[in-house]
Scaffold this motif. Structure first.
Motif, PDB file in Angstrom:
ATOM      1  N   VAL A 226       0.875  -1.171   0.000  1.00 51.77           N
ATOM      2  CA  VAL A 226       0.000   0.000   0.000  1.00 51.77           C
ATOM      3  C   VAL A 226       0.911   1.219   0.000  1.00 51.77           C
ATOM      4  CG1 VAL A 226      -1.753   1.314   1.246  1.00 51.77           C
ATOM      5  CG2 VAL A 226      -1.866  -1.193   1.201  1.00 51.77           C
ATOM      6  N   ALA A 227       1.053   1.841  -1.153  1.00 56.87           N
ATOM      7  CA  ALA A 227       1.921   3.008  -1.304  1.00 56.87           C
ATOM      8  C   ALA A 227       1.066   4.260  -1.500  1.00 56.87           C
ATOM      9  CB  ALA A 227       2.861   2.829  -2.488  1.00 56.87           C
ATOM     10  N   ALA A 228       1.495   5.346  -0.896  1.00 55.33           N
ATOM     11  CA  ALA A 228       0.805   6.629  -0.987  1.00 55.33           C
ATOM     12  C   ALA A 228       1.861   7.725  -0.880  1.00 55.33           C
ATOM     13  CB  ALA A 228      -0.237   6.750   0.124  1.00 55.33           C
ATOM     14  N   ALA A 234      -0.795   6.359   3.726  1.00 58.40           N
ATOM     15  CA  ALA A 234      -0.724   4.932   3.434  1.00 58.40           C
ATOM     16  C   ALA A 234      -1.291   4.108   4.589  1.00 58.40           C
ATOM     17  CB  ALA A 234       0.720   4.524   3.147  1.00 58.40           C
ATOM     18  N   VAL A 290       8.460   2.575   1.326  1.00 60.17           N
ATOM     19  CA  VAL A 290       8.208   1.446   0.431  1.00 60.17           C
ATOM     20  C   VAL A 290       9.507   0.988  -0.220  1.00 60.17           C
ATOM     21  CG1 VAL A 290       7.037   0.737  -1.697  1.00 60.17           C
ATOM     22  CG2 VAL A 290       5.792   2.039   0.042  1.00 60.17           C
ATOM     23  N   SER A 310      -2.397  -5.423  -4.065  1.00 54.80           N
ATOM     24  CA  SER A 310      -2.780  -4.223  -3.316  1.00 54.80           C
ATOM     25  C   SER A 310      -4.287  -4.153  -3.167  1.00 54.80           C
ATOM     26  CB  SER A 310      -2.272  -2.961  -4.028  1.00 54.80           C
ATOM     27  OG  SER A 310      -0.857  -2.931  -4.053  1.00 54.80           O
ATOM     28  N   PHE A 312      -7.299  -1.790  -2.150  1.00 52.39           N
ATOM     29  CA  PHE A 312      -7.720  -0.398  -1.943  1.00 52.39           C
ATOM     30  C   PHE A 312      -9.223  -0.307  -2.161  1.00 52.39           C
ATOM     31  CE2 PHE A 312      -3.256   0.216  -2.941  1.00 52.39           C
ATOM     32  CZ  PHE A 312      -2.876   1.288  -2.144  1.00 52.39           C
ATOM     33  N   ASP A 317      -6.792   5.139  -5.949  1.00 49.21           N
ATOM     34  CA  ASP A 317      -5.702   4.976  -4.979  1.00 49.21           C
ATOM     35  C   ASP A 317      -4.833   3.772  -5.345  1.00 49.21           C
ATOM     36  OD1 ASP A 317      -6.451   7.165  -3.413  1.00 49.21           O
ATOM     37  OD2 ASP A 317      -7.860   5.963  -2.238  1.00 49.21           O
ATOM     38  N   ARG A 318      -5.458   2.736  -5.856  1.00 50.12           N
ATOM     39  CA  ARG A 318      -4.701   1.551  -6.287  1.00 50.12           C
ATOM     40  C   ARG A 318      -3.826   1.889  -7.491  1.00 50.12           C
ATOM     41  NH1 ARG A 318      -6.652  -4.486  -8.047  1.00 50.12           N
ATOM     42  NH2 ARG A 318      -8.302  -3.370  -9.127  1.00 50.12           N
ATOM     43  N   ARG A 320      -2.596   4.768  -8.241  1.00 52.09           N
ATOM     44  CA  ARG A 320      -1.507   5.617  -7.755  1.00 52.09           C
ATOM     45  C   ARG A 320      -0.450   4.802  -7.036  1.00 52.09           C
ATOM     46  NH1 ARG A 320      -2.810  10.113  -3.271  1.00 52.09           N
ATOM     47  NH2 ARG A 320      -3.208   8.167  -2.159  1.00 52.09           N
ATOM     48  N   SER A 321      -0.852   3.804  -6.273  1.00 50.88           N
ATOM     49  CA  SER A 321       0.100   2.976  -5.550  1.00 50.88           C
ATOM     50  C   SER A 321       1.050   2.279  -6.514  1.00 50.88           C
ATOM     51  CB  SER A 321      -0.641   1.940  -4.696  1.00 50.88           C
ATOM     52  OG  SER A 321       0.257   1.131  -3.964  1.00 50.88           O
ATOM     53  N   TYR A 322       0.511   1.723  -7.589  1.00 51.28           N
ATOM     54  CA  TYR A 322       1.365   1.061  -8.570  1.00 51.28           C
ATOM     55  C   TYR A 322       2.253   2.070  -9.299  1.00 51.28           C
ATOM     56  CZ  TYR A 322      -0.770  -3.490  -7.890  1.00 51.28           C
ATOM     57  OH  TYR A 322      -1.167  -4.689  -7.343  1.00 51.28           O
TER      58      TYR A 322
END
Length: 338
Positions: A226-228, A234, A290, A310, A312, A317-318, A320-322
């Motif tokens: 989970v990256a933010a 996050a 991360v 991931s 989300f 948001d998913r 963006r995480s990738y």
């Protein structure tokens, strides 16, 4: 020198259904995610077979693989995995032979032995209580159908026979690690829900025997990420995956829930410990966090590839995480060449 510059990143998707959403929404999001990560340079996009889980729409796995392959151009698309004891090997050979014929050179066949379901659903799948013990013989039968046709062979996979479809063995313990090593096949470890068994990665390398399929061991690790933009955001977004595992532990499977400000009041101490154990390999944070944790898990497992899953609530948001994870790889490559 960051290992992230050279290690391939891939994606595991379960076509998640969120609260208030539908399977049709999940499929649209799966296709959108696949196109997104293809542009970002990810190597594979795998879908996992599960049954009777309210928040998971990837039950007809081969059908979804065909959909994703039809909407992408460069991604390798496959199963992570097909739960082989749920199926007749001939059917899987024909399904993946069809996929490989439609999308040559892009299909992976990952195989697992777990049911991907509960006991009642196992019965509905006509799967016996000892089906998992038949896994080695089922894999042997499947590989025979995908091998070049033999003189006098009575039953053939059409299409399927003679096609070069990479077979992976998946596992969350040392059973499939030993089997993959013995057969000389690539191995994918389910670190995204079984972090305590990472010794299986080392065991696989130690026992590996070269084969016609693979000259050297090749091991992939599944990791929940989970990256933010920040650690704080996050951690907030990661409550969705915590709520998901909490519902599984309680046997009350729910669609993916919106994030909550705090998990206090949602779980008791035993449940908290159980969720944290399942998510022991989870990487949650902003870009620097991360990056550091991905480098650490690659170093500890000596993984040849990282497959990211991931959870989300919001699709954006998913995506963006990738993007954040892909940027870490790109930045590592720039630093390496500087």
């Amino acid at each position: 020198m960051s290992a992230l510059a050279s290690i391939p990143f891939s994606v595991l998707d379960l076509a998640p259904i969120v609260q208030g959403g539908t399977p049709a929404d999940a499929f649209r999001n799966t296709v959108d995610l696949a196109r997104h990560v293809e542009r970002l340079g990810y190597r594979r996009f795998w879908l996992a077979e599960h049954h009777n889980i309210t928040g998971v729409a990837s039950s007809a796995t081969a059908v979804l693989i065909g959909l994703v392959a039809s909407q992408t151009r460069t991604l390798r698309v496959g199963s992570g995995g097909i739960m082989l004891p749920n199926h007749a090997p001939l059917i899987i050979a024909e399904q993946f032979g069809t996929l490989e014929s439609l999308y040559p050179g892009r299909i992976d066949l990952g195989l697992g032995r777990a049911p991907g379901s509960d006991g009642a659903t196992q019965q509905a799948l006509r799967r016996g209580p000892r089906s998992g013990l038949e896994f080695p013989s089922l894999v042997e039968e499947l590989r025979a159908y995908l091998a070049p046709e033999r003189p006098g062979q009575a039953v053939r996979a059409i299409p399927g026979a003679g096609l070069d479809i990479p077979i992976w063995l998946l596992g969350s313990s040392d059973f499939s690690a030993r089997m993959a090593a013995e057969l000389g096949l690539p191995f994918s470890f389910a670190g995204h829900f079984s972090p305590e068994g990472m010794a299986a990665m080392r065991l696989y390398r130690h026992l590996f025997k070269p084969s016609a399929a693979l000259a050297r061991p090749y091991a992939m690790i599944g990791v929940p990420v989970v990256a933010a933009p920040t650690d704080e955001e996050a951690r907030l977004l990661a409550t969705t995956q915590q709520l998901k595992f909490l519902s599984l532990i309680r046997g009350n499977r729910l669609p993916l829930q919106p994030p909550v400000e705090s998990m206090d009041g949602h779980w008791n101490e035993w449940e908290r410990a159980a969720v944290e154990q399942k998510l022991g390999a989870a990487i949650v944070g902003g870009p620097e966090t991360v990056k550091r944790k991905l480098e650490d898990i690659v170093a500890r497992t000596e993984a040849d590839e990282v497959m990211i899953v991931s959870d989300f609530y919001r699709h954006e948001d998913r995506l963006r995480s990738y993007e954040i994870v892909a940027s870490l790889k790109q930045n590592a490559g720039v630093a390496r060449s500087a």
